[in-house]
Design a protein around this motif. Structure first.
Motif, PDB file in Angstrom:
ATOM      1  N   VAL A  79     -63.913  19.485   3.593  1.00 31.95           N
ATOM      2  CA  VAL A  79     -63.089  18.590   4.396  1.00 31.95           C
ATOM      3  C   VAL A  79     -61.657  18.385   3.618  1.00 31.95           C
ATOM      4  CG1 VAL A  79     -62.447  16.312   4.953  1.00 31.95           C
ATOM      5  CG2 VAL A  79     -64.880  17.060   5.314  1.00 31.95           C
ATOM      6  N   HIS A  80     -61.738  18.953   2.559  1.00 31.51           N
ATOM      7  CA  HIS A  80     -60.220  18.767   1.623  1.00 31.51           C
ATOM      8  C   HIS A  80     -59.947  19.982   0.802  1.00 31.51           C
ATOM      9  CE1 HIS A  80     -59.701  14.720   2.789  1.00 31.51           C
ATOM     10  NE2 HIS A  80     -60.856  14.323   2.454  1.00 31.51           N
ATOM     11  N   PRO A  81     -59.808  21.193   1.469  1.00 28.20           N
ATOM     12  CA  PRO A  81     -59.456  22.401   0.705  1.00 28.20           C
ATOM     13  C   PRO A  81     -58.096  22.252  -0.014  1.00 28.20           C
ATOM     14  CG  PRO A  81     -59.289  22.754   3.043  1.00 28.20           C
ATOM     15  CD  PRO A  81     -59.767  21.374   3.179  1.00 28.20           C
ATOM     16  N   PRO A  82     -57.807  23.061  -1.227  1.00 33.27           N
ATOM     17  CA  PRO A  82     -56.853  22.935  -1.656  1.00 33.27           C
ATOM     18  C   PRO A  82     -55.460  23.290  -0.963  1.00 33.27           C
ATOM     19  CG  PRO A  82     -58.228  24.147  -3.267  1.00 33.27           C
ATOM     20  CD  PRO A  82     -58.852  24.171  -1.759  1.00 33.27           C
ATOM     21  N   GLU A  83     -55.630  24.006   0.110  1.00 35.02           N
ATOM     22  CA  GLU A  83     -54.353  24.453   1.103  1.00 35.02           C
ATOM     23  C   GLU A  83     -54.095  23.282   1.975  1.00 35.02           C
ATOM     24  OE1 GLU A  83     -58.128  26.228   2.853  1.00 35.02           O
ATOM     25  OE2 GLU A  83     -57.264  26.115   0.703  1.00 35.02           O
ATOM     26  N   GLU A  84     -54.817  22.232   1.982  1.00 37.86           N
ATOM     27  CA  GLU A  84     -54.486  21.290   2.915  1.00 37.86           C
ATOM     28  C   GLU A  84     -53.158  20.510   2.426  1.00 37.86           C
ATOM     29  OE1 GLU A  84     -57.081  17.808   2.450  1.00 37.86           O
ATOM     30  OE2 GLU A  84     -56.768  17.709   0.153  1.00 37.86           O
ATOM     31  N   LYS A  85     -52.769  20.629   1.160  1.00 34.56           N
ATOM     32  CA  LYS A  85     -51.527  20.278   1.043  1.00 34.56           C
ATOM     33  C   LYS A  85     -50.278  20.699   1.897  1.00 34.56           C
ATOM     34  CE  LYS A  85     -50.524  23.417  -2.571  1.00 34.56           C
ATOM     35  NZ  LYS A  85     -50.499  23.643  -4.264  1.00 34.56           N
ATOM     36  N   ASN A  86     -50.287  21.827   2.294  1.00 36.14           N
ATOM     37  CA  ASN A  86     -49.359  22.346   3.325  1.00 36.14           C
ATOM     38  C   ASN A  86     -49.420  21.946   4.344  1.00 36.14           C
ATOM     39  OD1 ASN A  86     -48.728  24.263   0.931  1.00 36.14           O
ATOM     40  ND2 ASN A  86     -50.586  25.630   1.612  1.00 36.14           N
ATOM     41  N   GLU A  87     -50.252  20.944   4.841  1.00 33.14           N
ATOM     42  CA  GLU A  87     -50.314  20.412   6.205  1.00 33.14           C
ATOM     43  C   GLU A  87     -49.746  19.259   6.292  1.00 33.14           C
ATOM     44  OE1 GLU A  87     -54.847  22.345   6.814  1.00 33.14           O
ATOM     45  OE2 GLU A  87     -54.667  20.234   6.565  1.00 33.14           O
ATOM     46  N   ALA A 116     -56.007  12.937  -3.168  1.00 32.89           N
ATOM     47  CA  ALA A 116     -55.016  12.024  -3.368  1.00 32.89           C
ATOM     48  C   ALA A 116     -54.049  12.607  -4.275  1.00 32.89           C
ATOM     49  CB  ALA A 116     -55.524  10.734  -3.883  1.00 32.89           C
ATOM     50  N   GLU A 117     -54.531  13.474  -5.059  1.00 28.77           N
ATOM     51  CA  GLU A 117     -53.408  14.046  -6.212  1.00 28.77           C
ATOM     52  C   GLU A 117     -52.712  14.997  -5.881  1.00 28.77           C
ATOM     53  OE1 GLU A 117     -53.974  15.475 -10.890  1.00 28.77           O
ATOM     54  OE2 GLU A 117     -55.271  16.324  -9.462  1.00 28.77           O
ATOM     55  N   ARG A 118     -53.473  16.062  -5.244  1.00 25.46           N
ATOM     56  CA  ARG A 118     -52.667  17.044  -4.455  1.00 25.46           C
ATOM     57  C   ARG A 118     -51.518  16.449  -3.369  1.00 25.46           C
ATOM     58  NH1 ARG A 118     -57.729  18.826  -1.907  1.00 25.46           N
ATOM     59  NH2 ARG A 118     -58.025  20.240  -3.959  1.00 25.46           N
ATOM     60  N   ILE A 119     -52.018  15.335  -2.469  1.00 22.06           N
ATOM     61  CA  ILE A 119     -51.110  14.990  -1.483  1.00 22.06           C
ATOM     62  C   ILE A 119     -49.897  14.066  -2.075  1.00 22.06           C
ATOM     63  CG2 ILE A 119     -50.634  13.664   0.534  1.00 22.06           C
ATOM     64  CD1 ILE A 119     -52.310  16.520   0.900  1.00 22.06           C
TER      65      ILE A 119
END
Length: 213
Positions: A79-87, A116-119
């Motif tokens: 549900v929360h892959p690393p690349e989600e931050k680009n969204e 939470a950290e990456r966003i």
């Protein structure tokens, strides 16, 4: 008197129109479909029904369908892959705005800490939060369970009466209000005008609420 702000993360610190919102739902539905061996359409219906009785999809899958600890970690990764931050779009105004509130802030999310950290890093505000409480930190029991709200508030050194909770989900606002706390619903598209809670279209309207309180 309000002395502490407790924020939700998703669709609260950034707009619900961000691509990540639909993509999280899509990835979550895909995981449910694979796990239950049903179609995506049936998975969406089953998940919707499950959330009537559980605070999160993860609690539902664990409580009703026996999702194991290993399965829960697979769920988080899917549900929360690393690349989600680009969204999530970067909002250069967010950091100065939060600083201008001049109040201790904490964060409560039903997602895992790595999300939470990456966003928060993407939004350039990670360091502004006194406490970050995620689903694992809440023993996998998220909002609207009373303990989910109380843990970050107590860790931050405040009380419910001193803490204003800000979230975009009516169910979670209701849970906090039932504890005796003051909550603000972020209702970007005015979908919940009939709800009896304080409402704002974005967190940028928080100063008006704080002034009233």
């Amino acid at each position: 008197m309000i002395k502490h702000l407790l924020f939700d993360l998703d669709n609260t610190l950034y707009p619900s129109s961000a691509p990540i919102n639909a993509n999280i739902t899509r990835r979550m539905t895909g995981f449910v479909a694979d796990f239950l061996q049903v179609s995506p359409e049936e998975a969406a219906e089953k998940r919707k029904e499950g959330l009537r009785h559980f605070g999160t999809t993860l609690e539902w899958l664990t409580g009703e369908h026996g999702l194991t600890a290993e399965g829960r970690e697979r769920f988080f990764s899917a549900v929360h892959p690393p690349e989600e931050k680009n969204e999530v779009p970067v909002d250069e105004n967010l950091r100065p705005f939060l600083l201008s509130l001049d109040m201790p802030m904490s964060l409560l999310t039903n997602a895992p800490y790595e999300h939470a950290e990456r966003i928060l890093k993407r939004l350039k505000v990670l360091d502004l939060f006194k406490v970050i409480c995620d689903l694992r930190g809440n023993n996998l029991q998220g909002k609207p369970a009373p303990a989910a709200y109380l843990r970050p508030i107590e860790q931050a050194g405040f009380t419910v009466e001193e803490t204003l909770f800000i979230d975009d989900y009516v169910k979670y606002i209701k849970g906090y209000s039932e504890l005796g706390g003051t909550a603000v619903l972020v209702d970007q598209n005015n979908k919940h005008s009939a709800q009896p809670y304080l409402r704002i279209n974005s967190i940028y309207q928080l100063p008006e609420i704080l002034e009233e309180l």
